[in-house]
Write an enzyme that holds these catalytic residues in place. Structure first.
Site, PDB file in Angstrom:
ATOM      1  N   LEU A 256      10.784 -15.340 -15.267  1.00 44.70           N
ATOM      2  CA  LEU A 256      10.724 -16.677 -15.876  1.00 44.70           C
ATOM      3  C   LEU A 256      12.090 -17.167 -16.347  1.00 44.70           C
ATOM      4  CD1 LEU A 256       7.342 -16.140 -17.764  1.00 44.70           C
ATOM      5  CD2 LEU A 256       7.725 -17.470 -15.660  1.00 44.70           C
TER       6      LEU A 256
ATOM      7  N   ARG B  62       9.324  -9.459 -18.226  1.00 43.68           N
ATOM      8  CA  ARG B  62       9.532  -8.286 -19.067  1.00 43.68           C
ATOM      9  C   ARG B  62       9.915  -8.701 -20.492  1.00 43.68           C
ATOM     10  NH1 ARG B  62      14.143  -5.864 -18.105  1.00 43.68           N
ATOM     11  NH2 ARG B  62      14.214  -6.924 -16.103  1.00 43.68           N
TER      12      ARG B  62
ATOM     13  N   LYS C   2      16.607 -11.947  -9.933  1.00 49.91           N
ATOM     14  CA  LYS C   2      17.870 -11.805  -9.224  1.00 49.91           C
ATOM     15  C   LYS C   2      17.686 -10.974  -7.956  1.00 49.91           C
ATOM     16  CE  LYS C   2      22.048 -10.753 -10.719  1.00 49.91           C
ATOM     17  NZ  LYS C   2      23.332 -10.772 -11.363  1.00 49.91           N
ATOM     18  N   ALA C   3      18.346 -11.401  -6.869  1.00 51.60           N
ATOM     19  CA  ALA C   3      18.238 -10.677  -5.602  1.00 51.60           C
ATOM     20  C   ALA C   3      18.749  -9.248  -5.774  1.00 51.60           C
ATOM     21  CB  ALA C   3      19.040 -11.401  -4.526  1.00 51.60           C
TER      22      ALA C   3
ATOM     23  N   SER D  53      14.733 -24.142  -2.314  1.00 46.51           N
ATOM     24  CA  SER D  53      15.915 -24.951  -2.616  1.00 46.51           C
ATOM     25  C   SER D  53      15.560 -26.209  -3.384  1.00 46.51           C
ATOM     26  CB  SER D  53      16.667 -25.353  -1.350  1.00 46.51           C
ATOM     27  OG  SER D  53      17.764 -26.186  -1.703  1.00 46.51           O
TER      28      SER D  53
ATOM     29  N   LYS E 182      17.193 -20.045   4.653  1.00 48.34           N
ATOM     30  CA  LYS E 182      17.710 -20.511   3.368  1.00 48.34           C
ATOM     31  C   LYS E 182      19.206 -20.217   3.249  1.00 48.34           C
ATOM     32  CE  LYS E 182      18.015 -22.073  -0.843  1.00 48.34           C
ATOM     33  NZ  LYS E 182      18.600 -21.230  -1.812  1.00 48.34           N
TER      34      LYS E 182
ATOM     35  N   HIS F 299      20.962 -22.774   5.255  1.00 48.20           N
ATOM     36  CA  HIS F 299      20.873 -24.012   4.464  1.00 48.20           C
ATOM     37  C   HIS F 299      22.005 -24.040   3.433  1.00 48.20           C
ATOM     38  CE1 HIS F 299      19.819 -25.838   0.591  1.00 48.20           C
ATOM     39  NE2 HIS F 299      19.137 -26.755   1.254  1.00 48.20           N
ATOM     40  N   ASN F 300      22.214 -22.928   2.741  1.00 48.82           N
ATOM     41  CA  ASN F 300      23.267 -22.876   1.737  1.00 48.82           C
ATOM     42  C   ASN F 300      24.654 -22.978   2.365  1.00 48.82           C
ATOM     43  OD1 ASN F 300      21.065 -22.409   0.102  1.00 48.82           O
ATOM     44  ND2 ASN F 300      22.054 -20.816  -1.097  1.00 48.82           N
TER      45      ASN F 300
ATOM     46  N   GLU G 163      25.198 -26.450   3.033  1.00 48.24           N
ATOM     47  CA  GLU G 163      25.459 -27.080   1.725  1.00 48.24           C
ATOM     48  C   GLU G 163      26.941 -26.903   1.328  1.00 48.24           C
ATOM     49  OE1 GLU G 163      22.533 -25.801  -1.258  1.00 48.24           O
ATOM     50  OE2 GLU G 163      24.186 -25.510  -2.647  1.00 48.24           O
TER      51      GLU G 163
HETATM   52  C1  LIG Z   1      12.594 -11.541 -17.331  1.00 48.76           C
HETATM   53  O1  LIG Z   1      13.651 -12.086 -18.105  1.00 48.76           O
HETATM   54  C2  LIG Z   1      14.875 -11.421 -18.085  1.00 48.76           C
HETATM   55  C3  LIG Z   1      15.837 -12.185 -18.961  1.00 48.76           C
HETATM   56  O2  LIG Z   1      15.743 -13.544 -18.812  1.00 48.76           O
HETATM   57  C4  LIG Z   1      15.350 -11.197 -16.676  1.00 48.76           C
HETATM   58  O3  LIG Z   1      16.569 -10.520 -16.619  1.00 48.76           O
HETATM   59  C5  LIG Z   1      14.260 -10.491 -15.867  1.00 48.76           C
HETATM   60  O4  LIG Z   1      14.698 -10.249 -14.548  1.00 48.76           O
HETATM   61  C6  LIG Z   1      12.999 -11.316 -15.908  1.00 48.76           C
HETATM   62  N1  LIG Z   1      11.966 -10.885 -14.959  1.00 48.76           N
HETATM   63  C7  LIG Z   1      11.049  -9.941 -15.068  1.00 48.76           C
HETATM   64  C8  LIG Z   1      10.118  -9.819 -13.917  1.00 48.76           C
HETATM   65  O5  LIG Z   1      10.917  -9.243 -16.007  1.00 48.76           O
END
Ligand SMILES: *[C@@H]1O[C@H](CO)[C@@H](O)[C@H](O)[C@H]1NC(C)=O
Length: 496
Positions: free
Chosen positions: A14, A37, A81-82, A134, A188, A191-192, A195
């Protein structure tokens, strides 16, 4: 929990994109469970959903509660994050998932990671999608362009949701099943890359207008706004017009002039150029935009170089100022518009050809016209002329290059005079326009039936016996170049 109370879909992760996409899904009437988390992220999202009038969004603080709150077969979007965080999130969630459930990674993931996870998921009976998303924060909230690829059944399970959540354009929602494996992530990525090219070309147009034309920020704002009502109409042109209007809150003038000229990047542009090289596809405009970002990062070195070359007298050589005085502003503005458009077509041609090459290598069967269509809305490169690209590929699915589509060919020819004037003027004034120059060189190389590659072949055969082909007979040939050259030199000498 009875089935009616269960969520239609789940979303884990989130941060900004995740929160906005979750709210978008809920707003379209699909009950959604969310998880992160960090508990505060969950509460924050739940707070936003209730502030927006009680959207059907339920927060969960443990992976188990989260997964079990979703109706089967479950579809869970993850937006983290990837790389490693994706694997960690999958591990945390999948232990509670059942065969037939699907994981949908919406991050900017390297396509091979998605292909690995597809296999790992399949081994546990789970379905998997790698979905390009995107449109930034605003797109995620109000309608992104979605590029899902991987397991077709996983797509079918969420097709109704994605179709409602995606940006809507005249010919449908900006989503399509891109292809198998990592096709969605790959598309994607390109696409970038496109861009990057668009942003570089726009920045060059700005530089020429400002430095050669001497235009002020308020004039630039008007010009870009005007361009945005014509063939260049696009999200990036629109936001550029806005940018020139924002005053600096800490001093005089506009904020844009106070921003450090050092461009950041996250890697998808670099991957695009690496892939182009891997597949032997020329993508010089996209590569030029990447190189420009690298060079922009050398701020201190550039300042030092400016001093050294100034002392060496470069000021007298480049004629930006003198050009500026004799310039016909109206003509320059019109020329730059045309140069930008023609350069952009070449850049898209490169991106599309990279997609086609990869599609052939992987058997993805990418539909380039359909990809142009789903980029018409929601995403960062959304633009009026993508509809023309869509139509070009509809006219001819195996079009070798956008440049040779009859309509684009005519447009390129109409604009080449202006294009050459702008690039020539920039070169004379000492203003680097690597994107426009690369596009023009791409055009001039591609359209010429005969190139000086004959000489390169001769050199290769001379020093490496690599052989060459002839224009007038079949077969491969080798010549004893140095021996014959020495003889004919000796022979020529005899005449003196
Ligand atoms: C939850 O939030 C943290 C901090 O914003 C983030 O680093 C983390 O990847 C998020 N996702 C999950 C699935 O916990």
């Amino acid at each position: 929990m009875d089935a009616a109370a269960m969520s239609r879909i789940g979303l884990a992760g989130l941060a900004v994109m995740g929160q906005n996409l979750a709210l978008n899904i809920a707003e379209k009437g699909f009950p959604i469970s969310v998880y992160n988390r960090t508990a505060s992220k969950v509460d924050e999202t739940v707070g936003r959903a209730s502030a927006e009038g009680g959207l059907p969004l339920i927060g969960h603080h443990t992976p188990r509660d989260f997964v079990l709150s979703i109706a089967r077969p479950r579809s869970i979007i993850i937006l983290v994050k990837a790389g490693a965080p994706v694997d960690q999130t999958i591990a945390a969630l999948s232990q509670f998932m059942d065969p037939g459930d699907a994981i949908i990674d919406g991050g900017n993931e390297w396509y091979e990671n998605t292909e690995r996870r597809l296999r790992e998921a399949a081994a546990r009976g789970l379905l998997y999608l790698g979905m390009g998303v995107s449109g930034g924060e605003d797109g995620a909230r109000h309608g992104p362009s979605l590029m899902p690829g991987g397991h077709l059944q996983a797509y079918h399970n969420v097709q109704d949701v994605l179709a409602r959540v995606a940006a809507q354009v005249d010919d449908g929602p900006c989503v399509t099943f891109v292809g198998e494996g990592g096709a969605g992530n790959f598309v994607k990525m390109v696409h970038n890359g496109i861009e990057y090219g668009d942003m570089q070309l726009i920045s060059e147009a700005y530089d020429v207008l400002r430095t050669v034309g001497g235009l002020s920020n308020s004039e630039l704002a008007e010009i870009f706004a005007d361009w945005n009502s014509g063939e260049l109409e696009s999200f990036l042109i629109e936001i550029t017009a806005d940018i020139f209007r924002v005053p600096d809150e800490h001093g005089d003038g506009e904020l844009v002039d106070k921003i450090l000229d050092k461009t950041g990047m996250k890697g998808t542009g670099k991957w695009t150029v690496q892939q182009a090289a891997e597949l032997s596809v020329a993508a010089p405009t996209i590569a030029a935009s990447l190189d420009s970002r690298y060079l922009s990062g050398l701020k201190e070195e550039r300042e030092a170089a400016a001093r050294v070359l100034d002392q060496a007298g470069i000021g007298g050589e480049v004629s930006g100022a003198s050009l500026g005085r004799s310039i016909d502003k109206k003509r320059l503005i019109d020329d730059v518009r045309q140069a930008l458009y023609a350069s952009k077509i070449c850049s898209y041609a490169q991106g599309m050809n990279l997609l086609r090459a990869k599609s052939e290598e992987r058997g993805w069967n990418l539909n380039l016209g359909e990809l142009a269509r789903i980029w018409k809305g929601g995403c960062i490169i959304r633009a009026r002329f993508l509809d023309r690209i869509k139509k070009a590929y509809e006219r001819n699915r195996v079009l070798a290059n956008l440049i040779v589509d009859p309509e684009f060919a005519r447009e390129m020819v109409q604009r080449q005079g202006a294009w050459r004037r702008v690039v020539g003027m920039a070169i004379e004034a000492g203003i680097s326009t690597p994107g426009m120059c690369s596009s023009l060189a791409y055009f001039d190389t591609y359209r010429r039936a005969r190139l000086p590659a004959n000489l390169v072949q001769a050199q290769r055969d001379y020093f490496g016996a690599h052989t060459y082909e002839r224009v007038d007979r079949p077969g491969s040939f080798h010549t004893e170049w140095s021996k014959i050259a020495r003889q004919s030199k000796a022979g020529a000498g005899a005449f003196n």
